[in-house]
Scaffold this motif. Structure first.
Motif, PDB file in Angstrom:
ATOM      1  N   SER A 113       5.077  -7.590  -0.933  1.00 29.61           N
ATOM      2  CA  SER A 113       5.910  -7.304  -0.012  1.00 29.61           C
ATOM      3  C   SER A 113       5.727  -8.056   1.384  1.00 29.61           C
ATOM      4  N   GLY A 114       4.768  -8.486   1.549  1.00 28.40           N
ATOM      5  CA  GLY A 114       4.459  -9.122   2.871  1.00 28.40           C
ATOM      6  C   GLY A 114       4.864 -10.791   2.497  1.00 28.40           C
ATOM      7  N   LEU A 115       4.732 -11.118   1.480  1.00 27.30           N
ATOM      8  CA  LEU A 115       5.173 -12.624   1.174  1.00 27.30           C
ATOM      9  C   LEU A 115       6.793 -12.757   1.371  1.00 27.30           C
ATOM     10  N   LEU A 137       8.445 -10.620   3.138  1.00 26.93           N
ATOM     11  CA  LEU A 137       8.962 -10.706   4.394  1.00 26.93           C
ATOM     12  C   LEU A 137       8.587 -12.194   5.255  1.00 26.93           C
ATOM     13  N   TYR A 138       7.635 -12.873   4.657  1.00 28.65           N
ATOM     14  CA  TYR A 138       7.219 -13.897   5.535  1.00 28.65           C
ATOM     15  C   TYR A 138       8.177 -15.224   4.864  1.00 28.65           C
ATOM     16  N   LEU A 139       8.324 -15.270   3.413  1.00 26.56           N
ATOM     17  CA  LEU A 139       9.115 -16.283   2.941  1.00 26.56           C
ATOM     18  C   LEU A 139      10.666 -16.299   2.783  1.00 26.56           C
ATOM     19  N   ASN A 172      16.903  -5.870   0.438  1.00 24.35           N
ATOM     20  CA  ASN A 172      17.060  -6.003   1.618  1.00 24.35           C
ATOM     21  C   ASN A 172      15.685  -5.980   2.427  1.00 24.35           C
ATOM     22  N   ARG A 173      15.771  -6.669   3.566  1.00 19.01           N
ATOM     23  CA  ARG A 173      14.449  -6.810   4.411  1.00 19.01           C
ATOM     24  C   ARG A 173      14.033  -5.449   4.723  1.00 19.01           C
ATOM     25  N   PRO A 174      14.967  -4.318   5.281  1.00 16.11           N
ATOM     26  CA  PRO A 174      14.492  -3.132   5.966  1.00 16.11           C
ATOM     27  C   PRO A 174      13.769  -2.616   4.659  1.00 16.11           C
ATOM     28  N   VAL A 181      12.149  -3.728   2.068  1.00 17.19           N
ATOM     29  CA  VAL A 181      10.678  -4.099   1.779  1.00 17.19           C
ATOM     30  C   VAL A 181       9.656  -3.965   2.639  1.00 17.19           C
ATOM     31  N   LYS A 182      10.582  -3.949   4.283  1.00 17.47           N
ATOM     32  CA  LYS A 182       9.362  -3.679   5.345  1.00 17.47           C
ATOM     33  C   LYS A 182       9.045  -2.343   5.019  1.00 17.47           C
ATOM     34  N   SER A 183       9.859  -1.262   4.653  1.00 16.24           N
ATOM     35  CA  SER A 183       9.321   0.085   4.617  1.00 16.24           C
ATOM     36  C   SER A 183       8.337   0.082   3.396  1.00 16.24           C
ATOM     37  N   VAL A 184       8.527  -0.700   2.487  1.00 16.44           N
ATOM     38  CA  VAL A 184       7.504  -0.434   1.430  1.00 16.44           C
ATOM     39  C   VAL A 184       6.234  -0.970   1.849  1.00 16.44           C
ATOM     40  N   HIS A 185       6.301  -1.972   2.574  1.00 16.25           N
ATOM     41  CA  HIS A 185       5.083  -2.697   3.175  1.00 16.25           C
ATOM     42  C   HIS A 185       4.195  -1.540   4.159  1.00 16.25           C
ATOM     43  N   VAL A 186       4.894  -1.035   4.900  1.00 16.49           N
ATOM     44  CA  VAL A 186       4.298  -0.115   5.839  1.00 16.49           C
ATOM     45  C   VAL A 186       3.709   0.977   5.174  1.00 16.49           C
ATOM     46  N   LEU A 241      -9.004  -6.032  10.070  1.00 17.92           N
ATOM     47  CA  LEU A 241      -8.110  -6.912  10.796  1.00 17.92           C
ATOM     48  C   LEU A 241      -6.679  -6.650  10.465  1.00 17.92           C
ATOM     49  N   PHE A 242      -6.319  -6.703   9.073  1.00 18.48           N
ATOM     50  CA  PHE A 242      -4.933  -6.542   8.666  1.00 18.48           C
ATOM     51  C   PHE A 242      -4.547  -5.145   9.349  1.00 18.48           C
ATOM     52  N   ALA A 243      -5.275  -4.032   9.247  1.00 17.66           N
ATOM     53  CA  ALA A 243      -4.775  -2.866   9.830  1.00 17.66           C
ATOM     54  C   ALA A 243      -4.367  -2.971  11.341  1.00 17.66           C
ATOM     55  N   ILE A 244      -5.379  -3.507  12.156  1.00 17.51           N
ATOM     56  CA  ILE A 244      -5.247  -3.543  13.312  1.00 17.51           C
ATOM     57  C   ILE A 244      -3.936  -4.497  13.962  1.00 17.51           C
ATOM     58  N   SER A 245      -3.856  -5.744  13.198  1.00 21.40           N
ATOM     59  CA  SER A 245      -2.633  -6.507  13.505  1.00 21.40           C
ATOM     60  C   SER A 245      -1.319  -5.957  12.907  1.00 21.40           C
ATOM     61  N   GLY A 246      -1.466  -5.101  11.865  1.00 18.18           N
ATOM     62  CA  GLY A 246      -0.263  -4.577  11.360  1.00 18.18           C
ATOM     63  C   GLY A 246       0.209  -3.505  12.056  1.00 18.18           C
ATOM     64  N   LEU A 247      -0.681  -2.522  12.634  1.00 22.19           N
ATOM     65  CA  LEU A 247      -0.391  -1.670  13.710  1.00 22.19           C
ATOM     66  C   LEU A 247       0.151  -2.291  14.791  1.00 22.19           C
ATOM     67  N   GLY A 296       4.445  -2.899  18.388  1.00 22.23           N
ATOM     68  CA  GLY A 296       5.184  -3.929  19.228  1.00 22.23           C
ATOM     69  C   GLY A 296       6.612  -4.027  19.093  1.00 22.23           C
ATOM     70  N   GLU A 297       6.976  -3.442  17.870  1.00 18.71           N
ATOM     71  CA  GLU A 297       8.569  -3.432  17.816  1.00 18.71           C
ATOM     72  C   GLU A 297       8.984  -2.096  18.902  1.00 18.71           C
ATOM     73  N   ARG A 298       8.193  -1.193  19.016  1.00 19.36           N
ATOM     74  CA  ARG A 298       8.593   0.005  19.675  1.00 19.36           C
ATOM     75  C   ARG A 298       8.334  -0.097  21.397  1.00 19.36           C
ATOM     76  N   LEU A 344      -2.478 -14.003  13.293  1.00 21.80           N
ATOM     77  CA  LEU A 344      -3.641 -13.512  12.656  1.00 21.80           C
ATOM     78  C   LEU A 344      -3.157 -12.971  11.466  1.00 21.80           C
ATOM     79  N   HIS A 345      -2.159 -12.092  11.336  1.00 24.37           N
ATOM     80  CA  HIS A 345      -1.703 -11.341  10.203  1.00 24.37           C
ATOM     81  C   HIS A 345      -1.467 -12.386   9.024  1.00 24.37           C
ATOM     82  N   ASP A 346      -0.684 -13.375   9.398  1.00 22.24           N
ATOM     83  CA  ASP A 346      -0.234 -14.318   8.372  1.00 22.24           C
ATOM     84  C   ASP A 346      -1.379 -15.060   7.867  1.00 22.24           C
ATOM     85  N   GLY A 347      -2.387 -15.460   8.831  1.00 24.25           N
ATOM     86  CA  GLY A 347      -3.698 -16.342   8.540  1.00 24.25           C
ATOM     87  C   GLY A 347      -4.430 -15.559   7.519  1.00 24.25           C
TER      88      GLY A 347
HETATM   89  C1  HEM Z   1      -2.990  -1.763   7.190  1.00 26.20           C
HETATM   90  C2  HEM Z   1      -2.616  -2.732   6.483  1.00 26.20           C
HETATM   91  C3  HEM Z   1      -1.209  -3.500   7.099  1.00 26.20           C
HETATM   92  C4  HEM Z   1      -0.338  -2.829   7.944  1.00 26.20           C
HETATM   93  C5  HEM Z   1      -0.186  -1.723   8.626  1.00 26.20           C
HETATM   94  C6  HEM Z   1       0.803  -4.181   7.911  1.00 26.20           C
HETATM   95  C7  HEM Z   1       2.089  -4.018   9.024  1.00 26.20           C
HETATM   96  C8  HEM Z   1       2.928  -5.018   8.952  1.00 26.20           C
HETATM   97  C9  HEM Z   1       3.950  -4.964   9.818  1.00 26.20           C
HETATM   98  C10 HEM Z   1       4.404  -3.854  10.570  1.00 26.20           C
HETATM   99  C11 HEM Z   1       4.725  -6.070   9.625  1.00 26.20           C
HETATM  100  C12 HEM Z   1       6.030  -6.517  10.247  1.00 26.20           C
HETATM  101  C13 HEM Z   1       7.205  -6.357   9.299  1.00 26.20           C
HETATM  102  C14 HEM Z   1       8.538  -7.168  10.040  1.00 26.20           C
HETATM  103  O1  HEM Z   1       8.879  -6.764  10.834  1.00 26.20           O
HETATM  104  O2  HEM Z   1       8.619  -8.237   9.473  1.00 26.20           O
HETATM  105  C15 HEM Z   1       4.063  -6.851   8.587  1.00 26.20           C
HETATM  106  C16 HEM Z   1       4.206  -8.153   8.087  1.00 26.20           C
HETATM  107  C17 HEM Z   1       3.530  -8.988   7.241  1.00 26.20           C
HETATM  108  N1  HEM Z   1       2.523  -8.285   6.389  1.00 26.20           N
HETATM  109 FE1  HEM Z   1       1.456  -6.772   6.603  1.00 26.20          FE
HETATM  110  N2  HEM Z   1       0.315  -4.780   7.147  1.00 26.20           N
HETATM  111  C18 HEM Z   1      -0.605  -4.576   6.477  1.00 26.20           C
HETATM  112  C19 HEM Z   1      -1.391  -5.379   5.679  1.00 26.20           C
HETATM  113  C20 HEM Z   1      -1.299  -6.546   4.868  1.00 26.20           C
HETATM  114  C21 HEM Z   1      -1.654  -7.322   4.048  1.00 26.20           C
HETATM  115  C22 HEM Z   1      -3.115  -6.882   3.000  1.00 26.20           C
HETATM  116  C23 HEM Z   1      -1.032  -8.323   3.729  1.00 26.20           C
HETATM  117  C24 HEM Z   1      -1.260  -9.582   2.697  1.00 26.20           C
HETATM  118  C25 HEM Z   1      -2.170  -9.600   1.736  1.00 26.20           C
HETATM  119  C26 HEM Z   1       0.194  -8.269   4.704  1.00 26.20           C
HETATM  120  C27 HEM Z   1       0.943  -9.561   4.871  1.00 26.20           C
HETATM  121  C28 HEM Z   1       2.268  -9.409   5.567  1.00 26.20           C
HETATM  122  C29 HEM Z   1       3.048 -10.530   5.734  1.00 26.20           C
HETATM  123  C30 HEM Z   1       2.968 -11.917   5.137  1.00 26.20           C
HETATM  124  C31 HEM Z   1       3.899 -10.234   6.911  1.00 26.20           C
HETATM  125  C32 HEM Z   1       5.038 -10.980   7.215  1.00 26.20           C
HETATM  126  C33 HEM Z   1       4.770 -11.665   8.661  1.00 26.20           C
HETATM  127  C34 HEM Z   1       5.765 -12.571   9.062  1.00 26.20           C
HETATM  128  O3  HEM Z   1       7.062 -12.309   9.075  1.00 26.20           O
HETATM  129  O4  HEM Z   1       5.351 -13.705   9.367  1.00 26.20           O
HETATM  130  N3  HEM Z   1       0.075  -7.320   5.418  1.00 26.20           N
HETATM  131  N4  HEM Z   1       2.750  -6.423   8.197  1.00 26.20           N
END
Ligand code: HEM
Ligand code: HEM
Length: 225
Positions: free
Chosen positions: A32-34, A36-38, A46-48, A50-55, A122-128, A133-135, A147-150
Motif C-alpha cells: 500500500s505504501g508503494l 501511495l508513493y508511485l 483510489n488513494r483514500p 489505499v491510505k486507509s488500508v495502510h494506516v 522509526l516507521f511507526a514514529i514517522s508514520g504517526l 501532520g495532516e491534522r 525518513l519514511h520513504d528512505g
Molecule cells: C506503524 C507503521 C506505519 C504507519 C503508522 C504509517 C503511516 C503512513 C501515513 C500516515 C502515510 C501518509 C499517507 C499519505 O497521506 O499519503 C504513509 C505513507 C507511506 N508509507 Fe507508511 N506507515 C507505516 C509503515 C510503513 C511501512 C512498513 C512501509 C513500507 C515498508 C511504509 C511505506 C509508506 C510509503 C512508501 C508511503 C508513501 C509516502 C509518500 O507519499 O512519499 N509505511 N504511511
C-alpha cells in the motif's frame, strides 16, 4: 537403512506467530505504501482507500504484535531477545568473513533483528507524524516523509536479501522449516549454528572435530513432523 534425522526445536509457536504477523503486516504496508508513493501504481485503487488500508494495517500490526507478546510465551521471548542482543567476539570475527562457530543466531541474523526492530519503531514514529501532520501543522516536518520513504527503500533491500537466504540459497533455506514447523535438522544446525547445538546437546566421548556425536540425556529434540 538411513538413520532417522534428529530435529532440534528452533522457534516456539509465539516466536513464529510474531514473525509471521510482522511479515504479513509488513507486506501489506509495503504494497500500500508503494501505491501511495508511485503515481504509476495509482490505478490499483483510489488513494483514500489505499491510505486507509495502510494506516489501519499499521494499527492492526502494532496491536497484533502486542497481543502475541502478551498472550504468548513471554519468558521464551525474553530469552530469545537476550540471545539476539549478545554480540561477542565470534560475531565480530564472523562479520569480518572469518568462519567461526555461531550460536543460535549468527551475527548477520542479530544485525537483521536489530534493524527490523529499529525500523519498525522509526516507521511507526514517522508514520504517526505524517498522520498527525495532516491534522496539526505543529507536527509537520520536512524530513518526516524523507525518513519514511528512505526506510522503505532500505527495508526493501534487506527483505530481498532475507528472502533469498530463506527461500533460494540452498545452504540456508532449510532454516524455513524452523520458521514454519518450528524445528530444524540437527546436522544442518551443526554446520550453521554449532555453538547452539553444543549447548543443547552435551557431547559424549571424544570424537574428533566435525563429527556428529550422539546426543546425551534429555535434550530439546522433536520427532520429525
Ligand atoms: C506503524 C507503521 C506505519 C504507519 C503508522 C504509517 C503511516 C503512513 C501515513 C500516515 C502515510 C501518509 C499517507 C499519505 O497521506 O499519503 C504513509 C505513507 C507511506 N508509507 Fe507508511 N506507515 C507505516 C509503515 C510503513 C511501512 C512498513 C512501509 C513500507 C515498508 C511504509 C511505506 C509508506 C510509503 C512508501 C508511503 C508513501 C509516502 C509518500 O507519499 O512519499 N509505511 N504511511
Ligand atoms: C515470506 C516472507 C518471509 C520469509 C519466508 C521469512 C523467513 C524467515 C526465516 C526462515 C527465518 C529464520 C532464520 C533462522 O533460522 O534463524 C526468519 C527470521 C527472521 N525474519 Fe523473516 N521471513 C519473511 C519475512 C520477513 C519480514 C517481512 C521481516 C521484517 C520486515 C522479517 C524479519 C525477520 C527477522 C528479524 C528474523 C530473525 C533474525 C534472522 O534470522 O534474520 N522476515 N525469517
Amino acid at each position: 537403512m538411513a538413520p532417522e534425522p534428529i530435529y532440534l526445536r528452533r522457534f516456539s509457536r509465539t516466536e513464529r506467530a510474531l514473525h509471521w504477523v510482522h511479515a504479513a503486516a509488513f507486506f501489506v504496508l509495503l504494497g500500500s505504501g508503494l501505491v501511495l508513493y508511485l503515481p504509476s501504481l495509482a490505478f490499483v485503487g483510489n488513494r483514500p482507500l489505499v491510505k486507509s488500508v495502510h494506516v489501519d494495517t499499521a494499527i492492526a500490526w502494532a496491536a497484533a504484535l502486542i497481543l502475541v507478546a502478551l498472550l504468548g510465551d513471554r519468558a521464551g521471548l525474553r530469552r530469545t531477545l537476550r540471545e539476539l542482543d549478545a554480540f561477542d567476539r565470534d560475531d565480530r570475527l564472523w562479520l569480518r568473513g572469518i568462519p567461526v562457530r555461531q550460536g543460535r543466531f549468527n551475527a548477520g541474523q542479530k544485525l537483521n533483528a536489530a534493524l527490523a526492530a529499529a525500523f519498525a519503531a522509526l516507521f511507526a514514529i514517522s508514520g504517526l507524524l505524517l498522520w498527525y501532520g495532516e491534522r496539526n501543522t505543529r507536527f509537520r516536518f520536512a524530513g518526516t516523509i524523507v525518513l519514511h520513504d528512505g526506510l522503505m527503500w532500505i527495508s526493501l533491500v534487506l527483505l530481498v536479501g532475507h528472502l533469498y537466504l530463506a527461500l533460494i540459497y540452498p545452504k540456508t533455506r532449510h532454516a524455513l522449516r524452523g520458521m514454519t514447523h518450528g524445528s530444524v535438522r540437527v546436522d544442518w544446525a551443526w554446520v550453521h549454528h554449532r555453538k547452539w547445538v553444543d549447548e543443547l546437546l552435551p557431547l559424549e566421548g571424544s570424537a574428533g572435530e566435525g563429527d556428529l556425536r550422539q546426543p546425551a540425556g534429555a535434550i530439546d529434540v522433536e520427532p520429525p513432523q
